[in-house]
Write a protein that holds these residues in place. Structure first.
Motif, PDB file in Angstrom:
ATOM      1  N   VAL A 173      20.986   6.990   5.373  1.00  0.00           N
ATOM      2  CA  VAL A 173      20.627   5.584   5.630  1.00  0.00           C
ATOM      3  C   VAL A 173      20.398   5.383   7.128  1.00  0.00           C
ATOM      4  N   THR A 174      21.301   5.949   7.949  1.00  0.00           N
ATOM      5  CA  THR A 174      21.152   5.821   9.410  1.00  0.00           C
ATOM      6  C   THR A 174      19.821   6.432   9.858  1.00  0.00           C
ATOM      7  N   ASN A 175      19.509   7.610   9.345  1.00  0.00           N
ATOM      8  CA  ASN A 175      18.246   8.264   9.721  1.00  0.00           C
ATOM      9  C   ASN A 175      17.030   7.446   9.298  1.00  0.00           C
ATOM     10  N   ALA A 176      17.101   6.891   8.073  1.00  0.00           N
ATOM     11  CA  ALA A 176      15.949   6.131   7.557  1.00  0.00           C
ATOM     12  C   ALA A 176      15.723   4.879   8.395  1.00  0.00           C
ATOM     13  N   LEU A 177      16.813   4.215   8.808  1.00  0.00           N
ATOM     14  CA  LEU A 177      16.652   3.001   9.611  1.00  0.00           C
ATOM     15  C   LEU A 177      16.143   3.343  11.012  1.00  0.00           C
ATOM     16  N   GLU A 178      16.524   4.501  11.511  1.00  0.00           N
ATOM     17  CA  GLU A 178      15.988   4.932  12.806  1.00  0.00           C
ATOM     18  C   GLU A 178      14.509   5.239  12.698  1.00  0.00           C
ATOM     19  N   LEU A 179      14.146   5.854  11.597  1.00  0.00           N
ATOM     20  CA  LEU A 179      12.741   6.210  11.366  1.00  0.00           C
ATOM     21  C   LEU A 179      11.837   4.978  11.404  1.00  0.00           C
ATOM     22  N   ILE A 180      12.306   3.865  10.850  1.00  0.00           N
ATOM     23  CA  ILE A 180      11.481   2.641  10.845  1.00  0.00           C
ATOM     24  C   ILE A 180      11.742   1.773  12.080  1.00  0.00           C
TER      25      ILE A 180
ATOM     26  N   ILE B 158       3.203   3.079   9.409  1.00  0.00           N
ATOM     27  CA  ILE B 158       3.096   3.803   8.139  1.00  0.00           C
ATOM     28  C   ILE B 158       2.422   5.158   8.360  1.00  0.00           C
ATOM     29  N   LEU B 159       1.361   5.131   9.156  1.00  0.00           N
ATOM     30  CA  LEU B 159       0.627   6.359   9.439  1.00  0.00           C
ATOM     31  C   LEU B 159       1.539   7.367  10.149  1.00  0.00           C
ATOM     32  N   ARG B 160       2.271   6.895  11.147  1.00  0.00           N
ATOM     33  CA  ARG B 160       3.175   7.764  11.918  1.00  0.00           C
ATOM     34  C   ARG B 160       4.246   8.378  11.004  1.00  0.00           C
ATOM     35  N   ILE B 161       4.872   7.538  10.188  1.00  0.00           N
ATOM     36  CA  ILE B 161       5.964   8.009   9.325  1.00  0.00           C
ATOM     37  C   ILE B 161       5.430   8.967   8.259  1.00  0.00           C
ATOM     38  N   GLN B 162       4.284   8.604   7.682  1.00  0.00           N
ATOM     39  CA  GLN B 162       3.714   9.461   6.635  1.00  0.00           C
ATOM     40  C   GLN B 162       3.367  10.844   7.208  1.00  0.00           C
ATOM     41  N   ARG B 163       2.790  10.864   8.408  1.00  0.00           N
ATOM     42  CA  ARG B 163       2.423  12.141   9.032  1.00  0.00           C
ATOM     43  C   ARG B 163       3.673  12.937   9.409  1.00  0.00           C
ATOM     44  N   GLN B 164       4.681  12.228   9.934  1.00  0.00           N
ATOM     45  CA  GLN B 164       5.913  12.882  10.361  1.00  0.00           C
ATOM     46  C   GLN B 164       6.630  13.547   9.181  1.00  0.00           C
ATOM     47  N   LEU B 165       6.683  12.837   8.055  1.00  0.00           N
ATOM     48  CA  LEU B 165       7.397  13.369   6.889  1.00  0.00           C
ATOM     49  C   LEU B 165       6.495  14.211   5.996  1.00  0.00           C
ATOM     50  N   GLY B 166       5.192  14.080   6.163  1.00  0.00           N
ATOM     51  CA  GLY B 166       4.238  14.810   5.319  1.00  0.00           C
ATOM     52  C   GLY B 166       4.367  14.432   3.858  1.00  0.00           C
ATOM     53  N   ILE B 167       4.680  13.161   3.618  1.00  0.00           N
ATOM     54  CA  ILE B 167       4.974  12.753   2.242  1.00  0.00           C
ATOM     55  C   ILE B 167       3.674  12.395   1.500  1.00  0.00           C
ATOM     56  N   THR B 168       3.529  12.908   0.297  1.00  0.00           N
ATOM     57  CA  THR B 168       2.344  12.642  -0.522  1.00  0.00           C
ATOM     58  C   THR B 168       2.339  11.155  -0.897  1.00  0.00           C
ATOM     59  N   SER B 169       1.233  10.457  -0.599  1.00  0.00           N
ATOM     60  CA  SER B 169       1.240   9.002  -0.779  1.00  0.00           C
ATOM     61  C   SER B 169      -0.025   8.496  -1.460  1.00  0.00           C
ATOM     62  N   VAL B 170       0.167   7.504  -2.329  1.00  0.00           N
ATOM     63  CA  VAL B 170      -0.974   6.796  -2.926  1.00  0.00           C
ATOM     64  C   VAL B 170      -0.819   5.328  -2.559  1.00  0.00           C
ATOM     65  N   TYR B 171      -1.861   4.767  -1.967  1.00  0.00           N
ATOM     66  CA  TYR B 171      -1.785   3.465  -1.321  1.00  0.00           C
ATOM     67  C   TYR B 171      -2.853   2.549  -1.915  1.00  0.00           C
ATOM     68  N   VAL B 172      -2.425   1.407  -2.444  1.00  0.00           N
ATOM     69  CA  VAL B 172      -3.389   0.462  -3.019  1.00  0.00           C
ATOM     70  C   VAL B 172      -3.731  -0.617  -2.004  1.00  0.00           C
ATOM     71  N   THR B 173      -5.006  -0.864  -1.809  1.00  0.00           N
ATOM     72  CA  THR B 173      -5.421  -1.934  -0.900  1.00  0.00           C
ATOM     73  C   THR B 173      -6.803  -2.462  -1.277  1.00  0.00           C
ATOM     74  N   HIS B 174      -7.083  -3.721  -0.866  1.00  0.00           N
ATOM     75  CA  HIS B 174      -8.465  -4.190  -1.004  1.00  0.00           C
ATOM     76  C   HIS B 174      -9.077  -4.338   0.383  1.00  0.00           C
ATOM     77  N   ASP B 175      -8.331  -3.847   1.411  1.00  0.00           N
ATOM     78  CA  ASP B 175      -8.762  -3.978   2.797  1.00  0.00           C
ATOM     79  C   ASP B 175      -9.426  -2.662   3.236  1.00  0.00           C
ATOM     80  N   GLN B 176     -10.741  -2.743   3.478  1.00  0.00           N
ATOM     81  CA  GLN B 176     -11.522  -1.542   3.785  1.00  0.00           C
ATOM     82  C   GLN B 176     -11.024  -0.842   5.039  1.00  0.00           C
ATOM     83  N   GLU B 177     -10.745  -1.643   6.075  1.00  0.00           N
ATOM     84  CA  GLU B 177     -10.341  -1.053   7.349  1.00  0.00           C
ATOM     85  C   GLU B 177      -9.009  -0.313   7.198  1.00  0.00           C
ATOM     86  N   GLU B 178      -8.115  -0.924   6.445  1.00  0.00           N
ATOM     87  CA  GLU B 178      -6.820  -0.300   6.202  1.00  0.00           C
ATOM     88  C   GLU B 178      -7.013   1.060   5.515  1.00  0.00           C
ATOM     89  N   ALA B 179      -7.843   1.078   4.503  1.00  0.00           N
ATOM     90  CA  ALA B 179      -8.083   2.327   3.767  1.00  0.00           C
ATOM     91  C   ALA B 179      -8.706   3.382   4.681  1.00  0.00           C
TER      92      ALA B 179
END
Ligand code: ATP
Length: 367
Positions: free
Chosen positions: A118-125, A180-201
């Motif tokens: 929990v401590t690590n996860a809160l530091e991560l964010i 989100i980008l930083r954390i996802q890259r750091q952890l290398g976690i496989t992610s599926v992301y839903v959005t209707h925002d083109q720039e975000e995607a």
């Protein structure tokens, strides 16, 4: 990548709600460490698909395989998936610490390991100090970070995010996007992301899946989707395009150029993405920022100087700081939008001015 890297394999999924077919024969493979976005207009089936992967809905047809195992009979809590929703969905009466520890206790993780994770996860964010607060004692942005930490703390093999930024104001959204980008890259976690925002995607994803009415319209890297859209839907959903129905005047085999006629304007030389027969109707599209705009008689020298040049009149000027948008009339009444980056200050085209535009074949999309 080969399929040994596949974390999620979705094959021919169909999901109906009564008479509405929300997902209609959808297939996709998501590879280990990949960030894939599902992008499309409201109602295209993005959330339905995410809920199918999570096991919150059952498909009418098709299969979902995660890490080689068919998920048909695996309940959501046995799928080892982290979920982040638009509305945070934290337990309101629990502290942040308890919110994060909950999933770990369910998984029978020991007390000291829970504390450490929990401590690590809160530091991560970037929120180590909110441990003892309840969700009501935090801003929307902080709650969303905690929701992300809660999904990550269980170290899931797959992270599913459903419009996690859409409740945040514009400034915060941009900041969280980088987080989100930083954390996802750091952890290398496989992610599926839903959005209707083109720039975000485009900014977040390794690959983008553009959807419409339950179907895949195109799957590709952000540059593929923007530079080489496979159809007019994708071209106009991601960014802006001017598009025109044209008739092929002089046909061509794939690779050779062709000539098409634009009513009331003239002839356009285009590259042919496929064989194009004389008389065939095609759609020619061009992005506003890929059009050259010059004062009349000021054409730049060079080999392509005379290619696809047309007279035009400026109808409206919309200055917006970093860029200016011009609405033009081509020929009798064909409209054209041009965008100019104001990289060396505002440009000086005026309403009513006669100008020239150049639609280079290399910048034209043909469908
Ligand atoms: P949004 O961006 O608005 O959330 P979406 O792309 O996530 O849209 P879905 O929520 O997956 O779309 O919905 C796909 C289609 O299924 C829509 O036509 C929607 O109205 C319909 N639909 C979704 N949930 C249900 C339901 N529980 N009952 C009936 N129809 C539904």
């Amino acid at each position: 990548m080969n399929n040994g890297d596949a974390v999620v394999e979705i094959r021919d999924i169909v999901k109906r709600y009564g008479r509405v077919t929300a997902v209609d024969g959808f297939s996709l493979t998501v590879h280990r460490g990949e960030f894939v976005s599902l992008l499309g207009p409201s109602g295209c089936g993005k959330t339905t698909l995410l809920r199918l992967i999570a096991g919150l809905l059952r498909a009418d047809n098709g299969t979902i395989v995660i890490d080689g195992q068919d998920m048909s009979d695996v309940p959501p809590n046995k799928r080892d998936i982290g979920l982040v929703f638009q509305n945070y969905a934290l337990f309101p009466h629990m502290t942040v610490y308890e919110n994060l520890a909950f999933g770990l206790r369910m998984r029978k993780v020991g007390k000291s390991e829970i504390r450490e994770r929990v401590t690590n996860a809160l530091e991560l964010i970037g929120l180590p100090e909110v441990e003892e607060r309840t969700p009501q004692q935090m801003s929307g942005g902080q709650q969303q970070r905690v929701a992300l930490a809660r999904a990550l703390v269980i170290e899931p093999r797959l992270l599913l995010l459903d419009e996690p930024l859409s409740n945040l104001d514009a400034k915060l959204r941009e900041g969280m996007r980088f987080e989100i980008l930083r954390i996802q890259r750091q952890l290398g976690i496989t992610s599926v992301y839903v959005t209707h925002d083109q720039e975000e995607a485009l900014t977040l994803s390794d690959r983008v899946v553009v959807m419409n009415e339950g179907h895949v319209m195109q799957i590709g890297a952000p540059t593929d989707i923007y530079e080489r859209p496979e159809n007019l839907f994708v071209a106009s959903f991601i960014g802006k395009v001017n598009s025109y129905r044209c008739k092929v005047v002089q046909g061509a085999d794939a690779e050779d150029g062709a000539t098409v006629g634009l009513d009331g304007v003239g002839r356009l030389h285009v590259r042919a993405p496929r064989a194009m027969a004389q008389g065939e109707e095609v759609t020619v599209a061009v992005r506003p920022e890929r059009i050259r705009l010059t004062h009349k008689g000021q054409q730049e020298p060079g080999e392509q100087a005379s290619e696809n040049r047309f007279d035009a009149v400026i109808d409206a000027v919309m200055y917006s700081g970093s860029m200016t948008v011009y609405l033009l009339k081509l020929g009798s009444d064909t409209e054209l939008t041009v965008e100019e980056k104001n990289s060396t200050g505002p440009s000086d085209f005026e309403v009513g001015e006669n100008v020239e535009v150049q639609l280079l074949a290399e910048n034209l999309l043909v469908f």
